[in-house]
Design an enzyme around this catalytic site. Structure first.
Site, mmCIF file in Angstrom:
data_model
loop_
_atom_site.group_PDB
_atom_site.id
_atom_site.type_symbol
_atom_site.label_atom_id
_atom_site.label_comp_id
_atom_site.label_asym_id
_atom_site.label_seq_id
_atom_site.Cartn_x
_atom_site.Cartn_y
_atom_site.Cartn_z
ATOM 1 N N GLN A 258 0.752 -1.111 -0.186
ATOM 2 C CA GLN A 258 -0.030 0.141 0.091
ATOM 3 C C GLN A 258 0.741 1.215 -0.038
ATOM 4 O O GLN A 258 0.052 2.500 0.135
ATOM 5 C CB GLN A 258 -0.863 -0.039 1.219
ATOM 6 C CG GLN A 258 -1.854 -1.304 1.323
ATOM 7 C CD GLN A 258 -2.706 -1.296 2.707
ATOM 8 O OE1 GLN A 258 -4.003 -1.262 2.357
ATOM 9 N NE2 GLN A 258 -2.430 -1.069 3.786
ATOM 10 N N HIS B 149 8.503 -8.495 17.140
ATOM 11 C CA HIS B 149 7.912 -7.301 16.627
ATOM 12 C C HIS B 149 8.465 -6.025 17.687
ATOM 13 O O HIS B 149 8.775 -6.405 18.765
ATOM 14 C CB HIS B 149 6.486 -7.324 16.842
ATOM 15 C CG HIS B 149 5.673 -6.246 16.234
ATOM 16 N ND1 HIS B 149 5.410 -5.000 16.727
ATOM 17 C CD2 HIS B 149 5.003 -6.099 15.003
ATOM 18 C CE1 HIS B 149 4.765 -4.156 16.273
ATOM 19 N NE2 HIS B 149 4.518 -4.853 15.258
ATOM 20 N N ASP C 203 -8.186 -6.002 15.007
ATOM 21 C CA ASP C 203 -7.975 -7.317 15.505
ATOM 22 C C ASP C 203 -8.844 -7.797 16.746
ATOM 23 O O ASP C 203 -9.417 -9.024 16.647
ATOM 24 C CB ASP C 203 -6.402 -7.497 15.882
ATOM 25 C CG ASP C 203 -5.959 -6.562 16.635
ATOM 26 O OD1 ASP C 203 -6.723 -5.583 17.418
ATOM 27 O OD2 ASP C 203 -4.554 -6.449 16.583
ATOM 28 N N ASP D 63 2.839 -9.429 9.916
ATOM 29 C CA ASP D 63 3.357 -8.121 9.653
ATOM 30 C C ASP D 63 4.454 -7.986 8.743
ATOM 31 O O ASP D 63 5.352 -8.948 8.860
ATOM 32 C CB ASP D 63 3.483 -7.417 11.088
ATOM 33 C CG ASP D 63 2.462 -6.502 11.621
ATOM 34 O OD1 ASP D 63 1.431 -6.297 10.959
ATOM 35 O OD2 ASP D 63 2.591 -6.222 12.831
ATOM 36 N N ASP E 124 7.152 -5.807 9.471
ATOM 37 C CA ASP E 124 8.202 -5.501 10.085
ATOM 38 C C ASP E 124 8.968 -6.393 11.217
ATOM 39 O O ASP E 124 9.537 -6.007 11.904
ATOM 40 C CB ASP E 124 8.120 -4.025 10.389
ATOM 41 C CG ASP E 124 6.852 -4.030 11.360
ATOM 42 O OD1 ASP E 124 5.992 -4.714 11.456
ATOM 43 O OD2 ASP E 124 6.995 -2.850 12.241
#
Length: 635
Positions: A215, A411, A387, A273, A275
């Site tokens: 995106q 994370h 979520d 995710d 990252d």
């Protein structure tokens, strides 16, 4: 679930079928025995610990020298037996390994209190690449406990163990699974995770597709290594460029694509995710657990703190919906725990008790397609609370969320992110919507919670954060129309609003506008007041009268409490990221203006909230429909 509306996630028109159930090939691998992590920053003790002597630990094997002991009673080494007994139809697990040399292999077990026992063992001698099996019944772990592999050599013995697999009987058919990675201008991070998946053939065997919803403007496909990873992944990789619709829009794209290309409702979508530092075995563990689950359930992976790789963020969490508090550790859950350390009683930090989660973050979360068919797609929240809302909605239809120990990704640590950011708008607005949909929605309680937050922000001279709260409540009261564009305009508008407040900007400590660096000295906070209500009234009166104790001072982020900051004319507060400072300056006009606006809109919420709640409930089927997401994706 009886009494619920008809499913709203209708199947897409027939298209190319990518997802169909597979026939199993032998036993199902539930997890692999690994002895080193995916990156040098990860301690090998997270996988196996050398208790005595010398041992060489590699990714897929371990070699013990004479008189050595190695235990797999570690975060990644343990098999979460309690969860398998409670949620799956498996009745036993086999530990399979290829062994060379001499020594003892034993299958250790624990209970909910952590007391160890041995359930199977085998002495080997003179073996060379021989297959060894140990068996553990999944019958004494209902409230807690795990299984693990221990290894031991005596004097003169050496032992090499490799290709360790925990296996269970395979189901009649294997669910197809698609990984979905949502990315936004983190091209290098996303590429690293694609490369990690491509390099791990054993994980890829469980995957039918990998969707990348890009995106951003800095595209993953622009990186030098993308062409090679696309070649390595072949037809499994589906790279999609789409408008920026936040995490909700990126992850939902995976659900949308699977729905449009599946020949079975028994499919899985695994969110991930962009990252994170990925442990590829997470894919093996979560998909196997889902394949043997007695009924469809949402399976969540745990989060480990990337800046502190030994730390578990939380064992399982829930949200206090009516008071807008996400991320609450469930009872008996580890929280920000050093997995190589001990608790207050001196016991190792291991999650022995089985926990029931309220929801799971989408850093890694597997959603069966049956859930989507029954409850629809996620709400177009942009991000924050998407979520939690989805898990609580699923629970109302009979689909619980299970956070699976040992299925972890690293994370970025949450507590290193500053609360005073533009995304706080989405956190507040979406939490109120979620409360309206899935809680008693006690408006008197909610109004008190929001008013207390506003007062703390104003006393803390966080005027931009106060304006953020006001805007979030105002937009909730606008009703479902605020979600029509997926959050794009709201993101632009809250950034514009916050830009007018200087304390929302970060500066270098040596380059603070209008303040000489050498003039900023630390002024520490007093302890938390024992009579907070009286102190609160005093601070409010002092601010109203323009009285302060300190003209200028620096305040560490962990001491930036409202009762302390309210004593300053100007407070230079460390940013939670530790990369700079924020300058908070008392402004009487702003404070009174924001107080009046805030009180007015919170009073509106108390009076009008019930009617707006009904609007969101009526709009749910349309907002979570495939047609709505198709419109947002501009397809």
């Amino acid at each position: 679930m009886p009494g619920k509306a008809a499913p709203v996630a209708e199947a897409a028109p027939a298209g190319q079928t990518r997802f169909a159930e597979h026939a199993p090939e032998g036993r199902l691998t539930a997890q692999r025995g690994l002895y080193a992590g995916p990156a040098p920053i990860v301690s090998k003790d997270m996988y196996a610990e050398v208790l005595q002597g010398n041992a060489q630990r590699d990714r897929g094997s371990v070699t013990l020298e004479p008189s050595a002991k190695v235990t797999g009673n570690t975060y990644f080494g343990r098999f979460p037996a309690s969860y398998w007994q409670r949620w799956t139809t498996a009745t036993e697990v086999k530990l399979e390994a290829v062994v060379t040399g001499e020594g003892l292999l034993s299958l250790g077990a624990s209970d909910m209190l952590g007391d160890p026992r041995v359930v199977d063992a085998q002495q080997v001698s003179g073996t060379k690449s021989a297959k060894v099996e140990l068996t553990g019944k999944l019958d004494k772990f209902y409230d807690g406990g795990a299984l693990w592999l221990d290894l031991e050599t005596e004097g003169g013995q050496t032992l090499r163990v490799e290709q360790v697999r925990w296996t269970v009987d395979a189901p009649e058919t294997i669910r197809p699974t698609a990984v979905t990675i949502c990315t936004m201008n983190r091209a290098d991070d996303c590429l690293k995770n694609l490369q990690a998946l491509a390099a791990d053939v054993s994980s890829l065997d469980t995957l039918d597709a990998i969707y990348v919803a890009d995106q951003g403007s800095d595209l993953v496909e622009s990186r030098e290594g993308f062409e090679q990873v696309a070649k390595d992944l072949g037809e499994k990789l589906h790279y999609i460029k789409q408008p920026n619709l936040g995490g909700a829009g990126g992850f939902t794209r995976g659900l949308y694509e699977v729905a449009g290309h599946t020949a079975t409702e028994h499919a899985n979508v695994l969110f991930m995710d962009d990252d994170v530092l990925l442990e590829p075995d997470l894919v093996v563990r979560m998909t196997a657990f889902s394949n043997r689950s007695a009924n469809p359930i949402i399976v969540g992976g745990q989060m480990l703190n990337l800046l502190h790789p030994n730390q578990l963020h939380v064992g399982a969490e829930y949200a206090r919906l009516n008071t807008l508090e996400p991320g609450q550790p469930v009872q008996h859950s580890l929280s920000t725990a050093d997995l190589l350390g001990v608790d207050e009683e001196g016991n190792p930090n291991r999650q022995e008790r089985r926990l029931d989660a309220g929801y799971n973050g989408w850093w890694s979360c597997l959603i069966p397609y049956e859930v989507v068919k029954a409850i629809g797609y996620p709400l177009p929240f942009f991000f924050q609370w998407d979520d939690a809302e989805y898990s609580y909605r699923a629970r109302e239809y009979g689909f619980p969320t299970v956070t699976l120990p040992g299925a972890g990704v690293w994370h970025a640590d949450f507590h290193w992110k500053d609360w005073d950011e533009w995304h706080r708008y989405f956190n507040l607005r979406n939490s109120i919507i979620t409360a309206a949909l899935h809680s008693p929605f006690n408006l008197n309680l909610l109004s008190r919670v929001l008013m207390a937050q506003l007062v703390r922000y104003l006393l803390g001279m966080q005027y931009g954060l106060s304006a953020t709260l006001i805007k979030a409540v105002e937009d909730f009261l606008e009703g479902p129309e605020v979600l029509r564009d997926g959050g794009v305009e709201a993101m632009k508008e809250i950034r514009r609003i916050r830009d007018a407040y200087p304390e929302t900007k970060r500066h270098k400590a040596t380059d603070v506008p209008g303040i000489a660096s050498n003039d900023i000295g630390i002024i520490n906070s007093a302890p938390r007041p024992s009579m907070q209500r009286l102190v609160l009234i005093k601070r409010i009166l002092d601010k109203a009268l323009g009285r302060s104790r300190f003209g200028l001072g620096a305040v560490p982020i962990d001491e930036a409490h409202w009762w302390h900051i309210a004593l300053f004319d100007t407070a230079v507060v460390t940013d939670a990221s530790q990369e700079g400072v924020r300058v908070r300056t008392y402004d009487k006009v702003k404070m009174f203006d924001l107080a009046k606006r805030g009180a007015k809109v919170i009073n509106r919420l108390r009076k009008e909230g019930a009617g707006v709640q009904e609007q969101y409930k009526r709009a749910m089927p349309e907002l979570t429909s495939r047609d709505n997401w198709k419109r947002l994706y501009e397809l």
